[in-house]
Design a protein around this motif. Structure first.
Motif, mmCIF file in Angstrom:
data_model
loop_
_atom_site.group_PDB
_atom_site.id
_atom_site.type_symbol
_atom_site.label_atom_id
_atom_site.label_comp_id
_atom_site.label_asym_id
_atom_site.label_seq_id
_atom_site.Cartn_x
_atom_site.Cartn_y
_atom_site.Cartn_z
ATOM 1 N N ILE A 1 -3.980 1.974 -8.084
ATOM 2 C CA ILE A 1 -2.906 1.138 -7.545
ATOM 3 C C ILE A 1 -2.860 -0.161 -8.327
ATOM 4 O O ILE A 1 -3.895 -0.696 -8.748
ATOM 5 C CB ILE A 1 -3.107 0.875 -6.029
ATOM 6 N N SER A 2 -1.660 -0.665 -8.506
ATOM 7 C CA SER A 2 -1.487 -1.950 -9.189
ATOM 8 C C SER A 2 -0.265 -2.644 -8.604
ATOM 9 O O SER A 2 0.574 -2.002 -7.965
ATOM 10 C CB SER A 2 -1.330 -1.752 -10.698
ATOM 11 N N ARG A 3 -0.189 -3.957 -8.849
ATOM 12 C CA ARG A 3 0.949 -4.688 -8.305
ATOM 13 C C ARG A 3 1.407 -5.763 -9.265
ATOM 14 O O ARG A 3 0.651 -6.233 -10.117
ATOM 15 C CB ARG A 3 0.605 -5.323 -6.957
ATOM 16 N N GLY B 1 0.795 -1.213 0.000
ATOM 17 C CA GLY B 1 0.000 0.000 0.000
ATOM 18 C C GLY B 1 0.826 1.260 0.000
ATOM 19 O O GLY B 1 2.066 1.223 0.027
ATOM 20 N N TRP B 2 0.111 2.357 -0.046
ATOM 21 C CA TRP B 2 0.716 3.682 -0.015
ATOM 22 C C TRP B 2 0.016 4.550 1.041
ATOM 23 O O TRP B 2 -1.214 4.515 1.164
ATOM 24 C CB TRP B 2 0.584 4.377 -1.376
ATOM 25 N N PHE B 3 0.822 5.285 1.753
ATOM 26 C CA PHE B 3 0.345 6.301 2.688
ATOM 27 C C PHE B 3 1.033 7.606 2.317
ATOM 28 O O PHE B 3 2.022 7.620 1.590
ATOM 29 C CB PHE B 3 0.698 5.915 4.129
ATOM 30 N N ALA C 1 4.333 0.791 1.776
ATOM 31 C CA ALA C 1 4.305 -0.083 2.948
ATOM 32 C C ALA C 1 3.773 -1.444 2.562
ATOM 33 O O ALA C 1 2.879 -1.553 1.709
ATOM 34 C CB ALA C 1 3.425 0.534 4.032
ATOM 35 N N THR C 2 4.313 -2.486 3.173
ATOM 36 C CA THR C 2 3.842 -3.835 2.893
ATOM 37 C C THR C 2 3.671 -4.604 4.197
ATOM 38 O O THR C 2 4.251 -4.247 5.222
ATOM 39 C CB THR C 2 4.811 -4.593 1.978
ATOM 40 N N GLY C 3 2.881 -5.655 4.103
ATOM 41 C CA GLY C 3 2.655 -6.483 5.272
ATOM 42 C C GLY C 3 2.343 -7.906 4.879
ATOM 43 O O GLY C 3 1.937 -8.171 3.741
ATOM 44 N N ALA D 1 -4.308 0.607 -1.176
ATOM 45 C CA ALA D 1 -3.663 -0.669 -0.892
ATOM 46 C C ALA D 1 -4.247 -1.746 -1.787
ATOM 47 O O ALA D 1 -5.390 -1.635 -2.251
ATOM 48 C CB ALA D 1 -3.813 -1.051 0.582
ATOM 49 N N ILE D 2 -3.458 -2.795 -1.979
ATOM 50 C CA ILE D 2 -3.888 -3.919 -2.798
ATOM 51 C C ILE D 2 -3.272 -5.182 -2.226
ATOM 52 O O ILE D 2 -2.109 -5.186 -1.831
ATOM 53 C CB ILE D 2 -3.471 -3.699 -4.280
#
Length: 123
Positions: A69-71, A35-37, A96-98, A50-51
């Motif tokens: 957003i894309s991934r 995601g992005w913040f 950011a990732t999780g 986020a994705i």
């Protein structure tokens, strides 16, 4: 040590577009969500988009119609296309990732953060 590398920030005029990218570097990381913040001076960190690995997406309220957003699942990279940018979009944008697949606006679900990239929109 695994870390995130962001690229693509810069200066753009109001109404213009920018694309941000983010990639993992330095090792393997179990990525469930990316995601992005963003954080503007004097303001709290704000959820942008986020994705997860199943392509479920979510956007912040003011971004939904302008940002995409894309991934790339295999490369563990995430991109953010920003259109119709306005001066109020000026901020440092953080990738950011999780490991969880929960798509959330809460920073709690994101365990790895990038250093941020500046986006400045002039009027």
């Amino acid at each position: 040590q695994v870390h995130l590398v962001e690229s693509g920030g810069g200066l753009v005029q109001a109404g213009g577009s920018l694309s941000l990218s983010c990639a993992h570097s330095g090792g393997e990381f179990d990525v469930g969500v990316m995601g992005w913040f963003r954080q503007a001076p004097g303001k709290e960190r704000e959820f942008v988009a986020a994705i997860n690995r199943y392509d479920k997406m979510d956007y912040g309220a003011s971004m939904k119609d302008r940002f995409t957003i894309s991934r790339d699942t295999f490369k563990n990279t995430v991109s953010l296309r920003m259109d119709s940018l306005q001066p109020e979009d000026t901020a440092v944008y953080f990738c950011a990732t999780g490991p969880s697949t929960v798509v959330s606006a809460l920073p709690y679900f994101y365990t790895l953060w990038g250093q941020g990239t500046q986006v400045t929109v002039s009027s």
